[in-house]
Design an enzyme around this catalytic site. Structure first.
Site, PDB file in Angstrom:
ATOM      1  N   GLU A  47       0.091  -7.692   3.579  1.00 35.19           N
ATOM      2  CA  GLU A  47      -1.214  -7.360   4.130  1.00 35.19           C
ATOM      3  C   GLU A  47      -2.225  -7.103   3.030  1.00 35.19           C
ATOM      4  OE1 GLU A  47       0.539  -4.043   6.680  1.00 35.19           O
ATOM      5  OE2 GLU A  47      -0.885  -2.948   5.436  1.00 35.19           O
ATOM      6  N   CYS A  97       8.367  -2.396  -0.665  1.00 32.84           N
ATOM      7  CA  CYS A  97       8.306  -1.506  -1.827  1.00 32.84           C
ATOM      8  C   CYS A  97       9.596  -0.698  -1.885  1.00 32.84           C
ATOM      9  CB  CYS A  97       7.110  -0.563  -1.678  1.00 32.84           C
ATOM     10  SG  CYS A  97       6.842   0.507  -3.115  1.00 32.84           S
ATOM     11  N   CYS A 155      -1.336   2.016   4.353  1.00 33.80           N
ATOM     12  CA  CYS A 155      -0.511   1.063   3.601  1.00 33.80           C
ATOM     13  C   CYS A 155       0.714   0.632   4.376  1.00 33.80           C
ATOM     14  CB  CYS A 155       0.000   1.705   2.316  1.00 33.80           C
ATOM     15  SG  CYS A 155      -1.282   2.157   1.204  1.00 33.80           S
TER      16      CYS A 155
HETATM   17  N1  SAH Z   1       2.393   1.817  -5.384  1.00 33.02           N
HETATM   18  C1  SAH Z   1       1.054   2.088  -5.815  1.00 33.02           C
HETATM   19  C2  SAH Z   1      -0.031   1.388  -5.010  1.00 33.02           C
HETATM   20  C3  SAH Z   1       0.087   1.319  -3.520  1.00 33.02           C
HETATM   21  S1  SAH Z   1      -0.342   2.685  -2.516  1.00 33.02           S
HETATM   22  C4  SAH Z   1       0.809   3.570  -5.876  1.00 33.02           C
HETATM   23  O1  SAH Z   1       1.695   4.324  -5.542  1.00 33.02           O
HETATM   24  O2  SAH Z   1      -0.249   3.977  -6.311  1.00 33.02           O
HETATM   25  C5  SAH Z   1      -2.042   3.019  -2.726  1.00 33.02           C
HETATM   26  C6  SAH Z   1      -2.358   4.487  -2.516  1.00 33.02           C
HETATM   27  O3  SAH Z   1      -2.265   4.872  -1.138  1.00 33.02           O
HETATM   28  C7  SAH Z   1      -1.412   5.389  -3.270  1.00 33.02           C
HETATM   29  O4  SAH Z   1      -2.124   6.446  -3.839  1.00 33.02           O
HETATM   30  C8  SAH Z   1      -0.510   5.871  -2.160  1.00 33.02           C
HETATM   31  O5  SAH Z   1       0.145   7.047  -2.544  1.00 33.02           O
HETATM   32  C9  SAH Z   1      -1.475   6.035  -1.027  1.00 33.02           C
HETATM   33  N2  SAH Z   1      -0.878   6.096   0.311  1.00 33.02           N
HETATM   34  C10 SAH Z   1       0.220   5.488   0.772  1.00 33.02           C
HETATM   35  N3  SAH Z   1       0.445   5.813   2.052  1.00 33.02           N
HETATM   36  C11 SAH Z   1      -0.539   6.636   2.421  1.00 33.02           C
HETATM   37  C12 SAH Z   1      -0.856   7.319   3.626  1.00 33.02           C
HETATM   38  N4  SAH Z   1      -0.094   7.209   4.717  1.00 33.02           N
HETATM   39  N5  SAH Z   1      -1.954   8.100   3.623  1.00 33.02           N
HETATM   40  C13 SAH Z   1      -2.731   8.211   2.521  1.00 33.02           C
HETATM   41  N6  SAH Z   1      -2.486   7.593   1.371  1.00 33.02           N
HETATM   42  C14 SAH Z   1      -1.396   6.822   1.299  1.00 33.02           C
END
Ligand code: SAH
Length: 352
Positions: free
Chosen positions: A101, A121, A342
């Site tokens: 996505e 992931c 995400c």
């Molecule tokens: N793996 C990388 C990039 C992908 S996630 C990372 O960890 O940074 C992008 C951002 O969205 C990250 O900061 C992640 O922690 C956050 N994220 C993931 N799921 C989320 C959710 N349910 N609510 C808020 N932020 C979220």
């Protein structure tokens, strides 16, 4: 710098080649070098979906290219448009059936696309939907590029900013992500400014050092989410590998080496990481690094039991940081009416 080494890369993947590599490939096929420039432009500026659209390339060459180098193109599988703010979320498929996505967000400063760097992931963050089904495979540079290219094709919108914040851990697919950034920001391609690119990592320390040495002017965002090792280990398994002290040292190195201010992402989870003492500890981490903090009220994911901090709580947390002189912004919640967290859209599709 390893990006010229075609390591885990498919040598038949023409869209993942830099212009010098494509030039070598064209010469090896017995065609004049200038043809490489034409092909590169068709692929990365005009964004064609097939060789047949390359009208200034001779038929014999098109035939040979099609045989040797099957083109990687993304196929649009689903599209959701937010009625609230126009945010669009796309589900795209690749030849082997992999689904990823990506999101188009419209801001005053331009259009920003959020791309996925892996199919699934394996980082296991407790609050994240991308990790629910594990890691399926890495994405090739061409497949990360295609997410942006396909969004441009179907919407007709110009993309000015790119954030690698979709599904996947970019530093768990390091070589491909660096190569993707080089092609994306190449003046012969889409030529997105390096300063308009952000890479978000959960904090794989050795790769932060490597990334600092790539000679890129890209913004690094660190998903911190907790100001102490103990709390961070509760919500992010990667915290068992690298301590916050090591992370801060790596961020300092990145800042000094690139001159780019680092961003800390901090998703606020009610009762977990939104207390006053945590704001204070977070400020103490951000201050010496001149880091910018991005507060994100956590997106509740059905399979997870976390709740978001309410608006007053978010504002109070922000005030505590600001009082200590830290630069803070609250991530505007976009696409609340679509599966915007995400990995939610993909997860729903595979579950169905
Ligand atoms: N793996 C990388 C990039 C992908 S996630 C990372 O960890 O940074 C992008 C951002 O969205 C990250 O900061 C992640 O922690 C956050 N994220 C993931 N799921 C989320 C959710 N349910 N609510 C808020 N932020 C979220």
């Amino acid at each position: 710098m390893n990006s010229s080494i075609i390591s885990e890369k498919d040598t038949r993947d023409i869209k993942s080649m830099t212009l010098p590599e494509l030039t070598e490939a064209v010469k090896a096929m017995g065609f004049p070098a200038y043809r490489a420039g034409q092909i590169y432009q068709w692929l990365h500026v005009k964004l064609v979906r097939s060789y047949d659209e390359m009208t200034n390339v001779p038929a014999a060459m098109i035939r040979e290219l099609s045989e040797r180098y099957p083109l990687c193109t993304a196929e649009l599988k689903d599209r959701q448009v937010s009625k609230i703010d126009g945010t669009q979320k796309f589900l795209m498929g690749f030849a082997d059936g992999a689904l990823v996505e990506c999101v188009l967000m419209k801001y005053k400063f331009g259009n920003s696309v959020c791309v996925s760097s892996q199919v699934g992931c394996r980082m296991g963050c407790r609050f994240c939907a991308s990790t629910l089904d594990g890691l399926e495979r890495n994405l090739a540079p061409s497949e990360i590029l295609e997410q942006i290219y396909e969004i441009s094709r179907v919407t007709g919108e110009r993309v000015s900013h790119v954030v690698v914040m979709g599904t996947g851990e970019p530093f768990d697919n390091y070589e491909n992500v660096v190569r993707f950034i080089r092609i994306l920001t190449d003046e012969n391609g889409l030529h997105i400014s390096q300063r308009a690119v952000t890479v978000s990592t959960c904090g794989i320390v050795p790769r932060i050092y490597d990334f600092a040495g790539e000679g890129l002017s890209v913004t690094l965002a660190l998903s911190l989410h907790a100001p102490t090792d103990e709390k961070r280990r509760e919500i992010m398994p990667i915290a068992n590998r690298y301590s916050i002290a090591e992370l801060m040292e790596a961020c300092r190195y990145y800042y000094e080496k690139t001159g780019r201010q680092v961003t800390f992402e901090y998703s606020l989870i009610r009762g977990v990481n939104d207390q006053a003492a945590q704001a204070q500890a977070l400020a103490a981490l951000a201050k010496p690094l001149h880091a910018h903090i991005n507060l994100i009220p956590v997106n509740p994911v059905r399979e997870r039991d976390y709740q978001r901090t309410d608006e007053d709580g978010v504002r109070a947390f922000q005030k505590k940081l600001e009082k200590r002189g830290v630069n803070v912004s609250i991530r505007r919640v976009l696409g609340r009416d679509i599966d915007s967290a995400c990995g939610q859209l993909r997860h729903r599709h595979i579950s169905e």
